[in-house]
Design a protein around this motif. Sequence first.
Motif, PDB file in Angstrom:
ATOM      1  N   HIS A 179      37.539  16.606 -41.659  1.00  0.00           N
ATOM      2  CA  HIS A 179      37.061  17.846 -42.501  1.00  0.00           C
ATOM      3  C   HIS A 179      35.500  17.584 -42.564  1.00  0.00           C
ATOM      4  CE1 HIS A 179      36.126  19.583 -46.404  1.00  0.00           C
ATOM      5  NE2 HIS A 179      37.112  20.616 -45.800  1.00  0.00           N
ATOM      6  N   SER A 196      35.108  16.205 -56.950  1.00  0.00           N
ATOM      7  CA  SER A 196      35.785  16.857 -55.844  1.00  0.00           C
ATOM      8  C   SER A 196      36.057  16.286 -54.681  1.00  0.00           C
ATOM      9  CB  SER A 196      34.843  18.187 -55.481  1.00  0.00           C
ATOM     10  OG  SER A 196      33.988  17.792 -54.616  1.00  0.00           O
ATOM     11  N   GLY A 197      37.083  16.639 -53.620  1.00  0.00           N
ATOM     12  CA  GLY A 197      37.244  16.036 -52.523  1.00  0.00           C
ATOM     13  C   GLY A 197      35.996  15.973 -51.649  1.00  0.00           C
ATOM     14  N   TYR A 198      35.100  16.871 -51.589  1.00  0.00           N
ATOM     15  CA  TYR A 198      33.873  16.925 -50.864  1.00  0.00           C
ATOM     16  C   TYR A 198      32.963  15.829 -51.483  1.00  0.00           C
ATOM     17  CZ  TYR A 198      29.661  18.495 -48.613  1.00  0.00           C
ATOM     18  OH  TYR A 198      28.555  18.444 -47.766  1.00  0.00           O
ATOM     19  N   ALA A 208      44.063  14.996 -48.585  1.00  0.00           N
ATOM     20  CA  ALA A 208      43.911  16.277 -49.125  1.00  0.00           C
ATOM     21  C   ALA A 208      45.146  17.170 -49.126  1.00  0.00           C
ATOM     22  CB  ALA A 208      42.572  16.892 -48.829  1.00  0.00           C
ATOM     23  N   HIS A 209      45.609  17.173 -47.851  1.00  0.00           N
ATOM     24  CA  HIS A 209      46.737  18.248 -47.444  1.00  0.00           C
ATOM     25  C   HIS A 209      48.104  17.398 -47.332  1.00  0.00           C
ATOM     26  CE1 HIS A 209      44.023  21.629 -46.955  1.00  0.00           C
ATOM     27  NE2 HIS A 209      43.213  20.591 -46.596  1.00  0.00           N
ATOM     28  N   SER A 229      43.304  19.720 -41.701  1.00  0.00           N
ATOM     29  CA  SER A 229      43.451  20.690 -42.436  1.00  0.00           C
ATOM     30  C   SER A 229      43.573  21.922 -41.663  1.00  0.00           C
ATOM     31  CB  SER A 229      42.396  20.737 -43.511  1.00  0.00           C
ATOM     32  OG  SER A 229      40.960  20.822 -42.471  1.00  0.00           O
ATOM     33  N   SER A 284      33.721  17.501 -45.059  1.00  0.00           N
ATOM     34  CA  SER A 284      33.158  16.421 -46.335  1.00  0.00           C
ATOM     35  C   SER A 284      33.127  15.155 -45.466  1.00  0.00           C
ATOM     36  CB  SER A 284      34.130  16.633 -47.354  1.00  0.00           C
ATOM     37  OG  SER A 284      35.333  16.531 -46.812  1.00  0.00           O
ATOM     38  N   LYS A 339      44.644  20.916 -54.460  1.00  0.00           N
ATOM     39  CA  LYS A 339      45.392  21.659 -53.561  1.00  0.00           C
ATOM     40  C   LYS A 339      46.900  21.501 -54.304  1.00  0.00           C
ATOM     41  CE  LYS A 339      42.208  20.389 -50.064  1.00  0.00           C
ATOM     42  NZ  LYS A 339      41.292  21.595 -50.194  1.00  0.00           N
ATOM     43  N   ASP A 347      42.243  10.669 -45.378  1.00  0.00           N
ATOM     44  CA  ASP A 347      42.114  11.558 -46.321  1.00  0.00           C
ATOM     45  C   ASP A 347      43.373  12.458 -46.586  1.00  0.00           C
ATOM     46  OD1 ASP A 347      41.599  14.328 -47.172  1.00  0.00           O
ATOM     47  OD2 ASP A 347      39.791  14.565 -46.147  1.00  0.00           O
TER      48      ASP A 347
HETATM   49  C1  LIG Z   1      40.547  17.532 -45.650  1.00  0.00           C
HETATM   50  C2  LIG Z   1      39.905  18.008 -46.510  1.00  0.00           C
HETATM   51  N1  LIG Z   1      39.216  16.915 -47.274  1.00  0.00           N
HETATM   52  C3  LIG Z   1      38.612  17.368 -48.101  1.00  0.00           C
HETATM   53  C4  LIG Z   1      38.491  18.451 -48.930  1.00  0.00           C
HETATM   54  C5  LIG Z   1      37.564  18.794 -49.802  1.00  0.00           C
HETATM   55  O1  LIG Z   1      38.227  18.743 -51.068  1.00  0.00           O
HETATM   56  P1  LIG Z   1      37.648  19.635 -52.333  1.00  0.00           P
HETATM   57  O2  LIG Z   1      38.136  21.095 -52.144  1.00  0.00           O
HETATM   58  O3  LIG Z   1      38.389  18.917 -53.595  1.00  0.00           O
HETATM   59  O4  LIG Z   1      36.174  19.482 -52.624  1.00  0.00           O
HETATM   60  C6  LIG Z   1      39.189  19.520 -48.224  1.00  0.00           C
HETATM   61  C7  LIG Z   1      39.117  20.725 -48.831  1.00  0.00           C
HETATM   62  O5  LIG Z   1      38.808  21.732 -48.465  1.00  0.00           O
HETATM   63  C8  LIG Z   1      39.877  19.248 -47.372  1.00  0.00           C
HETATM   64  O6  LIG Z   1      40.593  20.401 -46.380  1.00  0.00           O
END
Ligand SMILES: Cc1ncc(COP(=O)(O)O)c(C=O)c1O
Length: 394
Positions: A130, A104-106, A203-204, A176, A132, A235, A201
């Motif tokens: 974020h 996961s992103g986390y 992610a978005h 985010s 994480s 996402k 990062d």
């Molecule tokens: C900026 C950002 N980085 C990382 C994550 C974590 O990603 P994931 O939902 O795949 O754990 C998120 C998601 O919520 C995020 O918004």
Amino acid sequence: MTDVAARLEELRDRGLYRRLRLIEGPQGPRVLLSGREVLLLCSNDYLGLASDQRVREAAAEAALHWGAGAGASRLISGNMQPHRELETRLAAFKGYERALLFGSGYLANSGTIAALAGPGEVVFSDELNHASIIDGCRLARAETAVYRHNDARHLEELLRAATGAPALIVTDGVFSMDGDVAPLPELLELARRYGARLMVDEAHATGAIGPGGRGAVAAAGLSGEVDIVMGTLGKALGSYGAYVCASAETVDYLVNRARSFIFSTAPPPPSIGAARAALDVLEAEPERVERLAANAQLLREALAAEGLTAPASTTQIVPIEIGEAEPTMELCERALERGVFAQGIRPPTVPEGSSRLRFTVMATHEPEDLRRAAHQVGEAAREIGLLKSATIAA
Ligand SMILES: Cc1ncc(COP(=O)(O)O)c(C=O)c1O
């Protein structure tokens, strides 16, 4: 009363208690919530690919061909052909030598940051990064120097004053909770000058901005220049999981040192199959990215016409800052009664006093639905006297 009960009570008293809402069907621009169809304005499924038929079928085919799970971590026996193939595709898409999948992103952020920085070193982190990333900094046991949001000048002051070795500058590409974009050229210049790596990062940003949805780094013309680019599959790519793009050497290092990679089961083949199909759709239909940007612009304008502005947002994330948690949640509930599902975001997700109703737009929203939603939210805000407040009418 137990300690936990007391803590829950305190959360309720402060308007910070959270509960799960239940969606009773697939994700989409409209969803079934408690038996009612509502317009979904708080999903990160930006391109509508989570429910795309091709993506669903790819997940099903991967399950039938490769199985439901990977069975072990990548370094034990979970490294399967679909993982390797998706990494090759992602690296090419992002313009990097190699990519490495994480669960996961986390896990990607926490494991990568903790692997790349340690005691005696300093990680420089934007104050709105974020959770994480924040947790990765904590796990690294390096010093963390937090610079003011998107403020390269403040970052430089901190770099100059650092007593430990600068290891990493880390930032969201698209923030985010604010929907603005990091000043990547300035951050990269500082990283080079002070001998730190830059990690972004996406992610978005992946699937949402940049040429063909390649993200903020590509939009800044810095593909292959920024040292580490992290992105998620959960996402805009409609699946689940994440990846880090970097040089072959850095990826090799992460395979050896990123604990969230080493000590966690490999992502399941159906998620990988789905993400791969989503990438195919994104590459074949880049107009989805344009539709997303056009829809975001439309919603921003329609909300502004109601007196609700999102001054920082330039992307599909459109937050209307309210201030305190309770009126934010009241607006959220009133909007929901009117068929508009946008989430109220409170501390600790955002700083104290900056609670907000956060809209996220999808490429698959109909313009007319967005216009109507903005009007409904405006009505709801007037109903509870919020539009008199300077914080949101400014
Ligand atoms: C900026 C950002 N980085 C990382 C994550 C974590 O990603 P994931 O939902 O795949 O754990 C998120 C998601 O919520 C995020 O918004």
